[in-house]
Design a protein around this motif. Sequence first.
Motif, PDB file in Angstrom:
ATOM      1  N   ASN A  30       4.797 -34.821  58.704  1.00 14.46           N
ATOM      2  CA  ASN A  30       5.538 -36.077  58.876  1.00 14.46           C
ATOM      3  C   ASN A  30       7.031 -35.931  58.586  1.00 14.46           C
ATOM      4  N   TYR A  31       7.489 -34.709  58.442  1.00 14.47           N
ATOM      5  CA  TYR A  31       8.867 -34.460  58.042  1.00 14.47           C
ATOM      6  C   TYR A  31       9.557 -33.490  58.996  1.00 14.47           C
ATOM      7  N   ALA A  32      10.833 -33.716  59.179  1.00 13.62           N
ATOM      8  CA  ALA A  32      11.634 -32.727  59.880  1.00 13.62           C
ATOM      9  C   ALA A  32      11.771 -31.498  58.983  1.00 13.62           C
ATOM     10  N   MET A  33      11.915 -30.359  59.632  1.00 16.17           N
ATOM     11  CA  MET A  33      12.045 -29.105  58.911  1.00 16.17           C
ATOM     12  C   MET A  33      13.255 -28.355  59.463  1.00 16.17           C
ATOM     13  N   ALA A  34      13.798 -27.474  58.657  1.00 15.68           N
ATOM     14  CA  ALA A  34      14.985 -26.752  59.100  1.00 15.68           C
ATOM     15  C   ALA A  34      15.022 -25.351  58.522  1.00 15.68           C
ATOM     16  N   TRP A  35      15.769 -24.513  59.190  1.00 12.71           N
ATOM     17  CA  TRP A  35      16.098 -23.180  58.687  1.00 12.71           C
ATOM     18  C   TRP A  35      17.596 -23.142  58.425  1.00 12.71           C
ATOM     19  N   PHE A  36      17.943 -22.615  57.271  1.00 11.32           N
ATOM     20  CA  PHE A  36      19.330 -22.365  56.906  1.00 11.32           C
ATOM     21  C   PHE A  36      19.478 -20.867  56.664  1.00 11.32           C
ATOM     22  N   ILE A  50      13.918 -28.973  63.410  1.00 11.12           N
ATOM     23  CA  ILE A  50      12.945 -29.555  64.329  1.00 11.12           C
ATOM     24  C   ILE A  50      12.469 -30.873  63.746  1.00 11.12           C
ATOM     25  N   SER A  51      12.351 -31.872  64.595  1.00  6.40           N
ATOM     26  CA  SER A  51      11.908 -33.183  64.136  1.00  6.40           C
ATOM     27  C   SER A  51      10.442 -33.143  63.753  1.00  6.40           C
ATOM     28  N   TRP A  52       9.977 -34.220  63.146  1.00  6.47           N
ATOM     29  CA  TRP A  52       8.590 -34.248  62.689  1.00  6.47           C
ATOM     30  C   TRP A  52       7.618 -34.122  63.845  1.00  6.47           C
ATOM     31  N   SER A  53       8.004 -34.661  64.998  1.00 10.39           N
ATOM     32  CA  SER A  53       7.121 -34.625  66.164  1.00 10.39           C
ATOM     33  C   SER A  53       7.291 -33.353  66.983  1.00 10.39           C
ATOM     34  N   ARG A  66      19.288 -17.957  71.591  1.00 15.70           N
ATOM     35  CA  ARG A  66      18.684 -16.729  71.047  1.00 15.70           C
ATOM     36  C   ARG A  66      17.562 -17.019  70.065  1.00 15.70           C
ATOM     37  N   PHE A  67      17.651 -18.134  69.364  1.00 11.12           N
ATOM     38  CA  PHE A  67      16.648 -18.506  68.367  1.00 11.12           C
ATOM     39  C   PHE A  67      15.838 -19.697  68.873  1.00 11.12           C
ATOM     40  N   THR A  68      14.575 -19.739  68.464  1.00  8.50           N
ATOM     41  CA  THR A  68      13.710 -20.867  68.813  1.00  8.50           C
ATOM     42  C   THR A  68      12.933 -21.301  67.582  1.00  8.50           C
ATOM     43  N   ILE A  69      13.036 -22.569  67.249  1.00  3.61           N
ATOM     44  CA  ILE A  69      12.277 -23.117  66.134  1.00  3.61           C
ATOM     45  C   ILE A  69      11.050 -23.823  66.689  1.00  3.61           C
TER      46      ILE A  69
END
Length: 125
Positions: A30-36, A50-53, A66-69
């Motif tokens: 139910n949460y957005a996630m991210a890479w730093f 990336i959003s929760w959905s 080049r990158f894909t989440i």
Amino acid sequence: VQLQASGGGEVQAGGSLRLSCAASGRTVSNYAMAWFRQAPGKEREAVAAISWSGSRTYYADSVNGRFTISREDAKNTVYLQMTTLKPEDTAVYYCAKSSGATLTYPPLPRGMDYWGKGTLVTVSS
């Protein structure tokens, strides 16, 4: 929530790696996630989110194309597929969970409430 990032390593320029971020203790669906990422002597920067959905994604200009989440909610895991790696991609990569269902784009560190310990990516020329 515990976030465990893995998949880092050393690769030559032009190579690929896939990072994984496995969440435990609570579902992150139910949460957005991210890479730093944070390179030596530099500030932490958002790489992808990336959003929760899964319907919305964000990429820093430096990695766009080049990158894909992606996310696999059945496994409570978020991935970062990295291709055509460059020496300037060398950094410690952190996954993070947003404090809410939505996320600013680009995501800000203060908007994330849980962080993994990071995984080192080293790209040699």
